[in-house]
Design a protein around this motif. Structure first.
Motif, short mmCIF file in Angstrom:
data_model
loop_
_atom_site.label_atom_id
_atom_site.label_comp_id
_atom_site.label_asym_id
_atom_site.label_seq_id
_atom_site.Cartn_x
_atom_site.Cartn_y
_atom_site.Cartn_z
N GLN A 1 52.80 35.41 58.32
CA GLN A 1 53.29 35.22 59.68
C GLN A 1 54.76 34.84 59.64
O GLN A 1 55.17 34.01 58.84
N GLY A 2 55.54 35.48 60.48
CA GLY A 2 56.96 35.23 60.50
C GLY A 2 57.31 33.88 61.08
O GLY A 2 56.58 33.33 61.90
N GLN A 3 58.45 33.38 60.64
CA GLN A 3 58.90 32.08 61.11
C GLN A 3 60.42 32.07 61.21
O GLN A 3 61.11 32.66 60.37
N LEU A 4 60.91 31.42 62.25
CA LEU A 4 62.35 31.23 62.43
C LEU A 4 62.65 29.75 62.35
O LEU A 4 61.94 28.93 62.94
N VAL A 5 63.70 29.41 61.63
CA VAL A 5 64.08 28.01 61.48
C VAL A 5 65.56 27.87 61.81
O VAL A 5 66.42 28.47 61.16
N GLU A 6 65.85 27.06 62.84
CA GLU A 6 67.23 26.80 63.22
C GLU A 6 67.75 25.57 62.48
O GLU A 6 66.99 24.66 62.14
N SER A 7 69.05 25.57 62.30
CA SER A 7 69.72 24.42 61.72
C SER A 7 71.18 24.43 62.17
O SER A 7 71.64 25.42 62.76
N GLY A 8 71.88 23.35 61.89
CA GLY A 8 73.31 23.30 62.16
C GLY A 8 73.69 22.50 63.38
O GLY A 8 74.88 22.31 63.65
N GLY A 9 72.72 22.03 64.13
CA GLY A 9 73.04 21.22 65.29
C GLY A 9 73.55 19.85 64.89
O GLY A 9 73.54 19.48 63.71
N GLY A 10 74.01 19.09 65.88
CA GLY A 10 74.50 17.76 65.60
C GLY A 10 75.23 17.18 66.77
O GLY A 10 75.21 17.73 67.88
N LEU A 11 75.89 16.06 66.52
CA LEU A 11 76.69 15.37 67.52
C LEU A 11 78.16 15.66 67.27
O LEU A 11 78.66 15.41 66.17
N VAL A 12 78.83 16.19 68.27
CA VAL A 12 80.25 16.50 68.15
C VAL A 12 80.99 16.03 69.40
O VAL A 12 80.38 15.88 70.46
N GLN A 13 82.27 15.84 69.25
CA GLN A 13 83.09 15.49 70.42
C GLN A 13 83.44 16.73 71.20
O GLN A 13 83.43 17.85 70.69
N SER A 14 83.76 16.52 72.45
CA SER A 14 84.20 17.61 73.30
C SER A 14 85.37 18.34 72.64
O SER A 14 86.29 17.71 72.11
N GLY A 15 85.31 19.65 72.64
CA GLY A 15 86.33 20.47 71.98
C GLY A 15 85.98 20.85 70.56
O GLY A 15 86.66 21.69 69.95
N GLY A 16 84.94 20.26 70.01
CA GLY A 16 84.54 20.53 68.64
C GLY A 16 83.77 21.83 68.48
O GLY A 16 83.54 22.56 69.46
N SER A 17 83.37 22.09 67.24
CA SER A 17 82.68 23.33 66.91
C SER A 17 81.48 23.05 66.01
O SER A 17 81.44 22.05 65.29
N LEU A 18 80.53 23.97 66.07
CA LEU A 18 79.38 23.95 65.19
C LEU A 18 79.02 25.39 64.87
O LEU A 18 79.32 26.30 65.65
N ARG A 19 78.33 25.58 63.75
CA ARG A 19 77.74 26.88 63.47
C ARG A 19 76.23 26.69 63.33
O ARG A 19 75.77 26.01 62.41
N LEU A 20 75.51 27.28 64.25
CA LEU A 20 74.06 27.21 64.24
C LEU A 20 73.51 28.38 63.44
O LEU A 20 74.03 29.50 63.54
N SER A 21 72.47 28.13 62.68
CA SER A 21 71.84 29.17 61.87
C SER A 21 70.40 29.36 62.29
O SER A 21 69.72 28.41 62.67
#
Length: 124
Positions: A1-21
């Protein structure tokens, strides 16, 4: 059975960046259109972006255009969402979803596989 797993979230200040996977296991994303949705507390889920199975076409919500970029790495069976210039209103749980041979629609209905979500919190 297939599965998707997200990662990369977090706490950032306004104007910041993240890369979600969004990493897939048990299912090859090569024939799947993959989308990102998000849900903020007390609000309905909303479409953020999608990339079609061919990789030729991407779609973005108005709120995401110019700030977010969806991409995929076929070798890693992973889809990414680069989120830049973050705002407090981007705070939400971000989910990825996959729809085989999908059109990239903003509607969550056709998507068969869903991840568990990753929290993004943007402080002002």
């Amino acid at each position: 059975q297939g599965q998707l797993v997200e990662s990369g979230g977090g706490l950032v200040q306004s104007g910041g960046s993240l890369r979600l996977s969004c990493a897939a296991s048990g299912v090859g994303l090569g024939t799947y259109t993959v989308a990102w949705f998000r849900q903020a507390p007390g609000k309905d889920s909303e479409f953020v972006a999608s990339t079609t199975y061919s990789g030729d076409t991407t779609y973005y919500a108005t709120s995401a255009k110019g700030r977010f970029t969806i991409s995929r790495d076929r070798a890693k069976n992973t889809v990414y969402l680069q989120v830049n210039s973050l705002k407090p209103e981007d705070t939400a749980v971000y989910y990825c979803a996959a729809d085989q041979w999908g059109t990239g629609t903003y509607s969550p209905t056709p998507y068969d596989y869903w991840g568990q979500g990753t929290q993004v919190t943007v402080s002002s």
